[in-house]
Scaffold this active site. Structure first.
Site, mmCIF file in Angstrom:
data_model
loop_
_atom_site.group_PDB
_atom_site.id
_atom_site.type_symbol
_atom_site.label_atom_id
_atom_site.label_comp_id
_atom_site.label_asym_id
_atom_site.label_seq_id
_atom_site.Cartn_x
_atom_site.Cartn_y
_atom_site.Cartn_z
ATOM 1 N N LYS A 112 41.168 45.643 27.876
ATOM 2 C CA LYS A 112 40.573 44.410 27.356
ATOM 3 C C LYS A 112 41.398 43.821 26.218
ATOM 4 O O LYS A 112 41.537 42.604 26.117
ATOM 5 C CB LYS A 112 39.140 44.674 26.867
ATOM 6 N N LYS A 194 36.081 44.693 42.916
ATOM 7 C CA LYS A 194 34.649 44.901 42.736
ATOM 8 C C LYS A 194 33.934 43.573 42.441
ATOM 9 O O LYS A 194 34.492 42.709 41.767
ATOM 10 C CB LYS A 194 34.442 45.861 41.549
ATOM 11 N N LYS A 197 30.439 40.686 37.114
ATOM 12 C CA LYS A 197 29.720 39.685 36.325
ATOM 13 C C LYS A 197 30.646 38.622 35.768
ATOM 14 O O LYS A 197 30.252 37.506 35.519
ATOM 15 C CB LYS A 197 29.055 40.374 35.115
#
Ligand code: TRP
Length: 330
Positions: A112, A194, A197
């Site tokens: 991140k 995947k 969100k």
């Protein structure tokens, strides 16, 4: 006494059927055998900037969705992380017992932080807050996905370390809980990734609060391949395989049975059926959600009650930790 299970989801983006089939559906079942606590981890979500109005709405919407999916407030504790002040307190104490290197080594942090221009300290300290979430409740088992296993490993290290330093019965050392039935649901647009969100692609995710027609549209535009035979072959036909996985995870019909029923049929059939099955799952959830969300006062009242319940347990643990560290009680 039943063993304690605790888990949480960050209120960022929208909850999709991947979260439902991989997490929420299992949480609902776990309530029968365990003492369960389920959080909306808003403190974790502010490690990246959030719009306050959006965050507030999202937190309430996530709580209502937990309930709509079948988390039972009479059996489980459902709470908003920031309402239980003890989390931040214990998080600080744990930060003071965690090496900088340990945090910098976390894969999620490296990943991140490398994608952000400026990195907040909270992003680095994210795992110690997660450890506090877990350790405050004597949690035995933590249902988490693969991506959170390293954070759980750090939680275990911290529990063991604190126990050595301050007394062996200070913390329960938690174990990861990998559910037996867990389907990996992929993006409808990039089926090798995947369903997420944070995916910016519009038709990539089937969200629990999508309308019936949105689900139909997204299934229809799901990326498949140039073939025409419906087979379960994730390496070569990831899109088709994903739709089969979704159907099977919802209906309980085995993939093999699905595949033989589709022999001679076209991709269009598969897509239409998938949309129908997803909508059959979501219709009652959406309905319950609307009812819950239409009376915000009631929802807030329930959250207040559950926060008190959680604080009682968290407060007792925190006090023990504070005593062990020599903090003077007032
Ligand atoms: N970090 C978890 C995630 O992103 C969310 C989380 C926060 C969590 N605290 C937790 C999960 C405690 C399990 C237990 O998925």
């Amino acid at each position: 006494m039943k063993p304690v299970i605790l888990s949480g989801i960050q209120p960022s983006g929208k909850i999709n059927i991947g979260h439902y089939l991989g997490a929420l559906k299992n949480w609902v079942l776990l309530q029968e055998q365990y003492e369960c606590l389920f959080m909306v981890v808003d403190l974790h979500s502010i490690t990246v900037r959030q719009d306050p109005k959006v965050l507030r709405e999202r937190v309430l919407s996530f709580v209502a969705l937990y309930l709509a999916c079948g988390i039972d407030p009479d059996r489980s504790t459902i709470f908003i992380q920031s309402s239980v002040l003890e989390h931040a307190q214990l998080g600080w104490i744990l930060n003071c017992h965690t090496g900088l290197g340990e945090l910098q080594r976390m894969t999620q942090f490296k990943d991140k932080s490398s994608r952000q221009e400026s990195v907040q300290a909270g992003l680095l300290n994210y795992p110690t807050l997660m450890a506090a979430d877990i350790l405050l409740y004597g949690t035995a088992l933590v249902p988490v996905g693969e991506d959170q296993k390293q954070h759980l490993e750090l939680t275990r290290d911290l529990a063991i370390r604190m126990n050595h330093l301050y007394g062996e019965d200070l913390f329960v050392v938690p174990e990861p809980f990998i559910p037996q039935v867990g389907a990996r649901i992929m993006s409808l647009q990039q089926p090798e990734r995947k369903m997420s969100k944070s995916d910016p692609l519009e038709n990539a995710s089937l969200n629990l609060l999508d309308s019936q027609s949105m689900i139909e549209k997204k299934c229809k535009s799901a990326v498949t391949d140039s073939g025409s035979v419906i087979r379960f072959d994730p390496a070569n036909q990831p899109g088709v395989s994903n739709l089969l996985t979704i159907q099977s995870a919802i209906s309980g019909v085995s993939i093999n049975d699905l595949v033989s029923n589709y022999s001679g049929k076209m991709y269009g059939h598969l897509k239409v059926d998938t949309a129908r099955i997803v909508n059959e799952l979501l219709n009652p959830i959406r309905e319950r959600y609307e009812t819950l969300r239409s009376s915000e006062d009631e929802l807030l009242e329930l959250m207040a009650k559950h926060a008190i319940r959680a604080r009682k347990k968290a407060g007792a643990t925190l006090r023990r930790v504070q005593d062990a560290l020599g903090f003077v009680p007032v």
